[in-house]
Design a protein around this motif. Structure first.
Motif, PDB file in Angstrom:
ATOM      1  N   VAL A 185     -32.875  26.605  55.129  1.00 17.33           N
ATOM      2  CA  VAL A 185     -31.952  27.315  54.238  1.00 17.33           C
ATOM      3  C   VAL A 185     -32.719  27.938  53.082  1.00 17.33           C
ATOM      4  O   VAL A 185     -33.615  27.315  52.500  1.00 17.33           O
ATOM      5  CB  VAL A 185     -30.872  26.364  53.678  1.00 17.33           C
ATOM      6  CG1 VAL A 185     -29.881  27.126  52.812  1.00 17.33           C
ATOM      7  CG2 VAL A 185     -30.143  25.640  54.813  1.00 17.33           C
ATOM      8  N   ALA A 186     -32.356  29.164  52.726  1.00 19.00           N
ATOM      9  CA  ALA A 186     -32.954  29.857  51.579  1.00 19.00           C
ATOM     10  C   ALA A 186     -31.854  30.401  50.681  1.00 19.00           C
ATOM     11  O   ALA A 186     -30.691  30.522  51.088  1.00 19.00           O
ATOM     12  CB  ALA A 186     -33.858  30.994  52.045  1.00 19.00           C
ATOM     13  N   ALA A 187     -32.223  30.735  49.445  1.00 18.12           N
ATOM     14  CA  ALA A 187     -31.329  31.420  48.521  1.00 18.12           C
ATOM     15  C   ALA A 187     -31.989  32.713  48.079  1.00 18.12           C
ATOM     16  O   ALA A 187     -33.214  32.782  47.929  1.00 18.12           O
ATOM     17  CB  ALA A 187     -31.021  30.549  47.303  1.00 18.12           C
ATOM     18  N   ALA A 188     -31.169  33.745  47.869  1.00 21.52           N
ATOM     19  CA  ALA A 188     -31.672  35.038  47.417  1.00 21.52           C
ATOM     20  C   ALA A 188     -30.631  35.665  46.512  1.00 21.52           C
ATOM     21  O   ALA A 188     -29.445  35.313  46.564  1.00 21.52           O
ATOM     22  CB  ALA A 188     -31.962  35.956  48.611  1.00 21.52           C
ATOM     23  N   GLY A 189     -31.051  36.607  45.667  1.00 21.66           N
ATOM     24  CA  GLY A 189     -30.086  37.261  44.812  1.00 21.66           C
ATOM     25  C   GLY A 189     -30.710  38.378  43.999  1.00 21.66           C
ATOM     26  O   GLY A 189     -31.927  38.426  43.808  1.00 21.66           O
ATOM     27  N   ASP A 206     -30.962  22.721  44.064  1.00 19.04           N
ATOM     28  CA  ASP A 206     -30.317  22.301  45.310  1.00 19.04           C
ATOM     29  C   ASP A 206     -31.434  21.979  46.290  1.00 19.04           C
ATOM     30  O   ASP A 206     -32.143  22.879  46.761  1.00 19.04           O
ATOM     31  CB  ASP A 206     -29.419  23.423  45.851  1.00 19.04           C
ATOM     32  CG  ASP A 206     -28.550  22.959  47.006  1.00 19.04           C
ATOM     33  OD1 ASP A 206     -29.037  22.165  47.833  1.00 19.04           O
ATOM     34  OD2 ASP A 206     -27.392  23.402  47.101  1.00 19.04           O
ATOM     35  N   GLU A 207     -31.597  20.717  46.585  1.00 20.43           N
ATOM     36  CA  GLU A 207     -32.739  20.270  47.399  1.00 20.43           C
ATOM     37  C   GLU A 207     -32.647  20.705  48.854  1.00 20.43           C
ATOM     38  O   GLU A 207     -33.603  20.522  49.611  1.00 20.43           O
ATOM     39  CB  GLU A 207     -32.877  18.749  47.307  1.00 20.43           C
ATOM     40  CG  GLU A 207     -33.442  18.260  45.993  1.00 20.43           C
ATOM     41  CD  GLU A 207     -34.926  18.565  45.811  1.00 20.43           C
ATOM     42  OE1 GLU A 207     -35.556  19.065  46.755  1.00 20.43           O
ATOM     43  OE2 GLU A 207     -35.449  18.313  44.720  1.00 20.43           O
ATOM     44  N   ARG A 208     -31.533  21.281  49.250  1.00 28.08           N
ATOM     45  CA  ARG A 208     -31.440  21.773  50.632  1.00 28.08           C
ATOM     46  C   ARG A 208     -32.190  23.085  50.822  1.00 28.08           C
ATOM     47  O   ARG A 208     -32.428  23.498  51.962  1.00 28.08           O
ATOM     48  CB  ARG A 208     -29.969  21.956  51.012  1.00 28.08           C
ATOM     49  CG  ARG A 208     -29.177  20.667  51.057  1.00 28.08           C
ATOM     50  CD  ARG A 208     -27.696  20.924  51.224  1.00 28.08           C
ATOM     51  NE  ARG A 208     -27.112  21.605  50.068  1.00 28.08           N
ATOM     52  CZ  ARG A 208     -25.827  21.904  49.946  1.00 28.08           C
ATOM     53  NH1 ARG A 208     -24.986  21.573  50.921  1.00 28.08           N
ATOM     54  NH2 ARG A 208     -25.366  22.514  48.870  1.00 28.08           N
ATOM     55  N   LEU A 209     -32.568  23.712  49.736  1.00 31.46           N
ATOM     56  CA  LEU A 209     -33.180  25.041  49.816  1.00 31.46           C
ATOM     57  C   LEU A 209     -34.678  24.946  50.071  1.00 31.46           C
ATOM     58  O   LEU A 209     -35.404  24.234  49.370  1.00 31.46           O
ATOM     59  CB  LEU A 209     -32.924  25.811  48.525  1.00 31.46           C
ATOM     60  CG  LEU A 209     -31.444  26.070  48.198  1.00 31.46           C
ATOM     61  CD1 LEU A 209     -31.320  26.737  46.839  1.00 31.46           C
ATOM     62  CD2 LEU A 209     -30.801  26.942  49.283  1.00 31.46           C
ATOM     63  N   ASP A 210     -35.130  25.706  51.052  1.00 32.78           N
ATOM     64  CA  ASP A 210     -36.541  25.700  51.441  1.00 32.78           C
ATOM     65  C   ASP A 210     -37.324  26.878  50.871  1.00 32.78           C
ATOM     66  O   ASP A 210     -38.556  26.862  50.893  1.00 32.78           O
ATOM     67  CB  ASP A 210     -36.650  25.751  52.970  1.00 32.78           C
ATOM     68  CG  ASP A 210     -35.970  24.569  53.632  1.00 32.78           C
ATOM     69  OD1 ASP A 210     -36.390  23.430  53.370  1.00 32.78           O
ATOM     70  OD2 ASP A 210     -35.008  24.785  54.396  1.00 32.78           O
ATOM     71  N   ALA A 211     -36.641  27.926  50.390  1.00 34.58           N
ATOM     72  CA  ALA A 211     -37.329  29.124  49.912  1.00 34.58           C
ATOM     73  C   ALA A 211     -36.365  29.956  49.079  1.00 34.58           C
ATOM     74  O   ALA A 211     -35.137  29.782  49.162  1.00 34.58           O
ATOM     75  CB  ALA A 211     -37.856  29.948  51.090  1.00 34.58           C
ATOM     76  N   GLY A 212     -36.930  30.884  48.282  1.00 31.91           N
ATOM     77  CA  GLY A 212     -36.103  31.766  47.474  1.00 31.91           C
ATOM     78  C   GLY A 212     -36.639  33.179  47.459  1.00 31.91           C
ATOM     79  O   GLY A 212     -37.853  33.398  47.569  1.00 31.91           O
ATOM     80  N   VAL A 213     -35.736  34.150  47.328  1.00 32.34           N
ATOM     81  CA  VAL A 213     -36.090  35.559  47.187  1.00 32.34           C
ATOM     82  C   VAL A 213     -35.339  36.088  45.971  1.00 32.34           C
ATOM     83  O   VAL A 213     -34.102  36.059  45.950  1.00 32.34           O
ATOM     84  CB  VAL A 213     -35.737  36.389  48.433  1.00 32.34           C
ATOM     85  CG1 VAL A 213     -36.201  37.833  48.261  1.00 32.34           C
ATOM     86  CG2 VAL A 213     -36.357  35.767  49.691  1.00 32.34           C
ATOM     87  N   VAL A 214     -36.073  36.562  44.964  1.00 33.36           N
ATOM     88  CA  VAL A 214     -35.481  36.992  43.699  1.00 33.36           C
ATOM     89  C   VAL A 214     -35.728  38.485  43.509  1.00 33.36           C
ATOM     90  O   VAL A 214     -36.872  38.917  43.375  1.00 33.36           O
ATOM     91  CB  VAL A 214     -36.085  36.202  42.519  1.00 33.36           C
ATOM     92  CG1 VAL A 214     -35.517  36.703  41.189  1.00 33.36           C
ATOM     93  CG2 VAL A 214     -35.830  34.704  42.687  1.00 33.36           C
ATOM     94  N   PHE A 215     -34.644  39.262  43.494  1.00 35.25           N
ATOM     95  CA  PHE A 215     -34.730  40.700  43.273  1.00 35.25           C
ATOM     96  C   PHE A 215     -34.352  41.016  41.828  1.00 35.25           C
ATOM     97  O   PHE A 215     -33.229  40.732  41.403  1.00 35.25           O
ATOM     98  CB  PHE A 215     -33.774  41.460  44.206  1.00 35.25           C
ATOM     99  CG  PHE A 215     -34.054  41.287  45.671  1.00 35.25           C
ATOM    100  CD1 PHE A 215     -35.069  41.999  46.294  1.00 35.25           C
ATOM    101  CD2 PHE A 215     -33.304  40.404  46.438  1.00 35.25           C
ATOM    102  CE1 PHE A 215     -35.322  41.844  47.649  1.00 35.25           C
ATOM    103  CE2 PHE A 215     -33.544  40.248  47.797  1.00 35.25           C
ATOM    104  CZ  PHE A 215     -34.565  40.976  48.400  1.00 35.25           C
ATOM    105  N   THR A 230     -41.455  21.492  47.326  1.00 34.78           N
ATOM    106  CA  THR A 230     -42.052  22.820  47.414  1.00 34.78           C
ATOM    107  C   THR A 230     -41.112  23.797  48.109  1.00 34.78           C
ATOM    108  O   THR A 230     -40.580  23.511  49.185  1.00 34.78           O
ATOM    109  CB  THR A 230     -43.380  22.748  48.195  1.00 34.78           C
ATOM    110  OG1 THR A 230     -44.297  21.939  47.460  1.00 34.78           O
ATOM    111  CG2 THR A 230     -43.973  24.120  48.413  1.00 34.78           C
ATOM    112  N   ALA A 231     -40.913  24.947  47.479  1.00 38.58           N
ATOM    113  CA  ALA A 231     -40.038  25.983  48.033  1.00 38.58           C
ATOM    114  C   ALA A 231     -40.665  27.341  47.715  1.00 38.58           C
ATOM    115  O   ALA A 231     -40.538  27.834  46.594  1.00 38.58           O
ATOM    116  CB  ALA A 231     -38.638  25.887  47.441  1.00 38.58           C
ATOM    117  N   PRO A 232     -41.382  27.943  48.645  1.00 38.63           N
ATOM    118  CA  PRO A 232     -42.036  29.228  48.382  1.00 38.63           C
ATOM    119  C   PRO A 232     -41.053  30.270  47.862  1.00 38.63           C
ATOM    120  O   PRO A 232     -39.875  30.280  48.244  1.00 38.63           O
ATOM    121  CB  PRO A 232     -42.584  29.621  49.754  1.00 38.63           C
ATOM    122  CG  PRO A 232     -42.783  28.323  50.473  1.00 38.63           C
ATOM    123  CD  PRO A 232     -41.644  27.454  50.017  1.00 38.63           C
TER     124      PRO A 232
END
Length: 322
Positions: A185-189, A206-215, A230-232
């Protein structure tokens, strides 16, 4: 839960700073400069998901709506997902889902925006083999009251929506039953959604998140105390951003202690690249797809393609610490 912040101070920072104007309308840039930040040592861990191979085929894309409410807050969610059949053609409402189990990406829109504004980008993610879930926030979406302070409630909104989306995987009779991989699972926004995304890795981790993308995001209101496993992270920012200054996004990026990269668009503004097709969007979408393939599918070959896609055509520069 997010840390409590003095309301008057926070309101002043948000309303005079980088969140006002997250929609596509051009507004004058603020003169405030982010303080220089020394980057912390970057982690070298690989993604925590098991190694695998991402689908290389393109999927047709289906779309559906999910009606959610959290503590009286209406949170309708748009779901784009890989559909069965041959790729190409228009997005099909309530199409049959493709066979397989797919990672989930939670996407948060900007102030004055809606999930459909980002459909060009998000359907490309779905076509690459990701289920994209995008809430419409009750106070910061287009047509709402525009309460900027409510951005601080949005990380909790996303976590709630994620729980409800993942529950579809085990719900008898649901079209996405058996199709969602809750371990990837990842988060982006974008903009205020970028603040929301950063908050999901800091104050509202949220510890379920494995990665993030920030725009075009900034850490205002949610801080840079990145926490947990760790979450790249992939940051994307236009150097001519007239709403959230590039320096503010770079300052947040510098504080990320994990594998990270920043895609910088020298001619990019606050985000119209994300809303219309073109060469810049192709670079952004291709780079982010390979990043998600690496972090969520654990695909090592995808990692090798990230920098190639990022630097194609001299449209962007790429700071790579993945």
């Amino acid at each position: 839960m997010l840390r409590r912040v003095a309301p008057a101070l926070l309101a002043s920072a948000l309303l005079t700073g980088s969140l006002v104007g997250c929609s596509t309308e051009t507004r004058p840039a603020q003169s405030r400069q982010a303080p220089p930040a020394e980057p912390p040592p970057t982690a070298t861990e690989t993604p925590r998901v098991p190694a695998g191979t991402a689908p290389q085929r393109a999927f047709p894309v289906g779309v559906r709506q999910l009606k959610l409410t959290r503590d009286g807050r209406a949170l309708p969610v748009t779901l784009w997902y890989p559909a069965a059949g041959e790729a190409g053609g228009a997005v099909k409402r309530s199409a049959t889902a493709a066979e397989g189990r797919f990672p989930v990406v939670m996407f948060s829109h900007g102030l004055g925006g809606r999930p459909d504004d980002y459909a060009t980008l998000l359907t490309r993610w779905a076509a690459a083999g990701f289920v994209v879930a995008a809430p419409t926030f009750p106070h910061t979406s287009r047509g709402a009251d525009g309460n900027v302070l409510d951005v601080l409630n949005q990380p909790a909104d996303v976590s709630y929506a994620l729980t409800q989306v993942l529950a579809l995987d085990g719900r008898a009779g649901d079209p996405l039953r058996g199709r969602l991989d809750a371990e990837r699972v990842a988060a982006a926004g974008h903009s205020a959604g970028g603040v929301t995304t950063i908050g999901l890795f800091t104050a509202g981790r949220d510890e379920r998140l494995d990665a993030g993308v920030v725009f075009a995001g900034t850490a205002i209101g949610v801080g840079t105390a990145f926490a947990g496993a760790t979450a790249p992270q992939l940051f994307v920012h236009g150097e001519l951003d007239e709403v959230v200054e590039y320096a503010a996004g770079k300052a947040a990026y510098d504080k990320v202690p994990w594998p990270k990269a920043m895609l910088s668009l020298p001619k990019g503004d606050h985000g119209r690249t994300l809303l219309s097709d073109g060469a810049a969007l192709r670079v952004v979408s291709d780079t982010s797809v390979e990043f998600l393939r690496w972090t969520l599918y654990g695909d090592p070959a995808a990692k090798g393609r990230i920098s190639t896609d990022a630097t194609r055509g001299d449209i962007a520069t790429f700071d790579d610490h993945l």
